[in-house]
Design a protein around this motif. Sequence first.
Motif, PDB file in Angstrom:
ATOM      1  N   LYS A   1      -0.006  -2.429   2.067  1.00  0.00           N
ATOM      2  CA  LYS A   1       0.306  -3.976   1.987  1.00  0.00           C
ATOM      3  C   LYS A   1      -0.140  -4.502   0.593  1.00  0.00           C
ATOM      4  O   LYS A   1      -0.892  -4.150  -0.280  1.00  0.00           O
ATOM      5  N   ALA A   2       0.554  -5.527   0.108  1.00  0.00           N
ATOM      6  CA  ALA A   2       0.630  -6.280  -1.028  1.00  0.00           C
ATOM      7  C   ALA A   2      -0.712  -6.517  -1.503  1.00  0.00           C
ATOM      8  O   ALA A   2      -1.386  -7.419  -0.254  1.00  0.00           O
TER       9      ALA A   2
ATOM     10  N   TRP B   1      -0.448   0.573 -12.760  1.00  0.00           N
ATOM     11  CA  TRP B   1      -0.178  -0.076 -11.468  1.00  0.00           C
ATOM     12  C   TRP B   1       1.328   0.091 -11.084  1.00  0.00           C
ATOM     13  O   TRP B   1       2.408  -0.270 -11.824  1.00  0.00           O
ATOM     14  N   VAL B   2       1.670   0.741 -10.090  1.00  0.00           N
ATOM     15  CA  VAL B   2       2.978   1.094  -9.639  1.00  0.00           C
ATOM     16  C   VAL B   2       3.424   0.138  -8.435  1.00  0.00           C
ATOM     17  O   VAL B   2       2.904   0.217  -7.302  1.00  0.00           O
ATOM     18  N   ALA B   3       4.198  -0.958  -8.769  1.00  0.00           N
ATOM     19  CA  ALA B   3       4.682  -2.007  -7.839  1.00  0.00           C
ATOM     20  C   ALA B   3       6.160  -1.678  -7.500  1.00  0.00           C
ATOM     21  O   ALA B   3       6.860  -1.287  -8.283  1.00  0.00           O
ATOM     22  N   TYR B   4       6.363  -1.555  -6.039  1.00  0.00           N
ATOM     23  CA  TYR B   4       7.627  -1.431  -5.601  1.00  0.00           C
ATOM     24  C   TYR B   4       8.086  -2.711  -4.711  1.00  0.00           C
ATOM     25  O   TYR B   4       7.527  -3.301  -3.908  1.00  0.00           O
ATOM     26  N   ASN B   5       9.304  -2.765  -4.647  1.00  0.00           N
ATOM     27  CA  ASN B   5       9.990  -3.644  -3.513  1.00  0.00           C
ATOM     28  C   ASN B   5      10.060  -2.915  -2.319  1.00  0.00           C
ATOM     29  O   ASN B   5      10.843  -2.147  -2.131  1.00  0.00           O
TER      30      ASN B   5
ATOM     31  N   MET C   1      -4.917   5.315 -11.233  1.00  0.00           N
ATOM     32  CA  MET C   1      -3.513   5.087 -10.656  1.00  0.00           C
ATOM     33  C   MET C   1      -3.859   4.154  -9.387  1.00  0.00           C
ATOM     34  O   MET C   1      -4.600   4.269  -8.736  1.00  0.00           O
ATOM     35  N   MET C   2      -2.784   3.142  -9.136  1.00  0.00           N
ATOM     36  CA  MET C   2      -2.936   2.395  -8.230  1.00  0.00           C
ATOM     37  C   MET C   2      -1.253   1.968  -7.756  1.00  0.00           C
ATOM     38  O   MET C   2      -0.499   2.025  -8.592  1.00  0.00           O
ATOM     39  N   MET C   3      -1.042   1.725  -6.675  1.00  0.00           N
ATOM     40  CA  MET C   3       0.360   1.575  -6.023  1.00  0.00           C
ATOM     41  C   MET C   3       0.266   0.488  -4.978  1.00  0.00           C
ATOM     42  O   MET C   3      -0.658   0.434  -4.038  1.00  0.00           O
ATOM     43  N   SER C   4       0.857  -0.461  -4.828  1.00  0.00           N
ATOM     44  CA  SER C   4       1.349  -1.463  -3.853  1.00  0.00           C
ATOM     45  C   SER C   4       2.702  -1.972  -3.785  1.00  0.00           C
ATOM     46  O   SER C   4       3.387  -2.114  -4.666  1.00  0.00           O
ATOM     47  N   PRO C   5       3.077  -2.565  -2.298  1.00  0.00           N
ATOM     48  CA  PRO C   5       4.358  -3.147  -2.356  1.00  0.00           C
ATOM     49  C   PRO C   5       4.207  -4.590  -3.132  1.00  0.00           C
ATOM     50  O   PRO C   5       3.029  -5.235  -3.259  1.00  0.00           O
ATOM     51  N   TYR C   6       5.251  -4.992  -3.739  1.00  0.00           N
ATOM     52  CA  TYR C   6       5.197  -6.098  -4.429  1.00  0.00           C
ATOM     53  C   TYR C   6       6.486  -7.012  -3.793  1.00  0.00           C
ATOM     54  O   TYR C   6       7.682  -7.150  -4.489  1.00  0.00           O
TER      55      TYR C   6
ATOM     56  N   ASP D   1     -10.423  -1.126   1.424  1.00  0.00           N
ATOM     57  CA  ASP D   1      -9.969  -1.145   2.846  1.00  0.00           C
ATOM     58  C   ASP D   1      -9.440  -2.238   3.475  1.00  0.00           C
ATOM     59  O   ASP D   1      -8.794  -2.274   4.604  1.00  0.00           O
ATOM     60  N   ASN D   2      -9.906  -3.384   2.789  1.00  0.00           N
ATOM     61  CA  ASN D   2      -9.495  -4.600   3.210  1.00  0.00           C
ATOM     62  C   ASN D   2      -9.276  -5.633   2.030  1.00  0.00           C
ATOM     63  O   ASN D   2     -10.026  -6.837   2.094  1.00  0.00           O
ATOM     64  N   PRO D   3      -8.415  -5.298   1.258  1.00  0.00           N
ATOM     65  CA  PRO D   3      -8.354  -6.350   0.103  1.00  0.00           C
ATOM     66  C   PRO D   3      -7.776  -7.469   0.098  1.00  0.00           C
ATOM     67  O   PRO D   3      -7.135  -7.935   1.062  1.00  0.00           O
ATOM     68  N   PRO D   4      -8.232  -8.374  -0.571  1.00  0.00           N
ATOM     69  CA  PRO D   4      -7.481  -9.868  -0.774  1.00  0.00           C
ATOM     70  C   PRO D   4      -5.806  -9.743  -0.816  1.00  0.00           C
ATOM     71  O   PRO D   4      -5.521  -9.080  -1.577  1.00  0.00           O
TER      72      PRO D   4
END
Length: 282
Positions: free
Chosen positions: A125-126, A142-146, A168-173, A231-234
């Motif tokens: 999750k974002a 940071w790899v962000a993706y739509n 490395m980190m990745m999240s939806p944006y 595991d429970n990020p803001p």
Amino acid sequence: MTSGKKTKATRSSVAAARSSVVANKPKPWGTIVAVIAVLALAGGVFGYAYSQISAKNAREAALAKWVPSDSNKDPSSQISGVVKKDYPAGKHVQPTQRVAYDQSPPFGGPHDGFWPGCNGVVYPKAVRTENMVHGLEHGAVWVAYNPDKVKGADLDSLSKKVSGQPYMMMSPYPGLDKAVSLQSWGHQLKLDSATDERIDEFVKSLRQNQYTYPEIGASCDAGGPGQFDQDNPPPFVADKPGADAVPMDGGTAATSEQPGAAPQQQAPTGQPSAPASGTPSG
């Protein structure tokens, strides 16, 4: 003489009989076919292994030009589409504050005092932007993706580039104007495809590139609950920052950062010092 002729004739008859037996003996076609099959299989395995090794060597050779060095401090300068900006480091905000970033996603500027887990973490999750920017300051990409544009096999392929990889980190944006956006401190590359070869070039050029990020040797391990719980990020906030958002030239200066401990910050001139307990300000 007659005896000698008989003996010779007998020998000839025996030899002829043996030749006839050998000639009439069936060939072991089953064995021959099995041997040919084994040789063909071995050749195929060898050929496949050779092709895989050759392909790997070719990929490594192609990426060699993207390795930072004293003579090539920022290889990303050769990547088409990379945007660069200079940002001062060590400017932090509180967990309740937002930053009026000048880019989306941002790739520098004031950020939360607690950095995210950025050692190969793929967030489903974002995540709050102010935390993610801090990871860039530590040398992460940071790899962000739509999430509306990158799905299925493309998402799996992108995740494999990040999962378990240090820094490395990745999240939806949500709302991203391109399919994929790559960020390192002061650098960004937006792409229309999750399979674009420039993804690997960007990562090779800028992940922990000692010439391009401020905090050499800083940790990418999250502090855990009470600081940053990966595991429970803001959560990500989609709404635009309000009038009370911290401007790009704002934030407070950090005095130190200790992995696993609440980082300290120096309050702005004319304001009281922030309390040390539970203050995510490093």
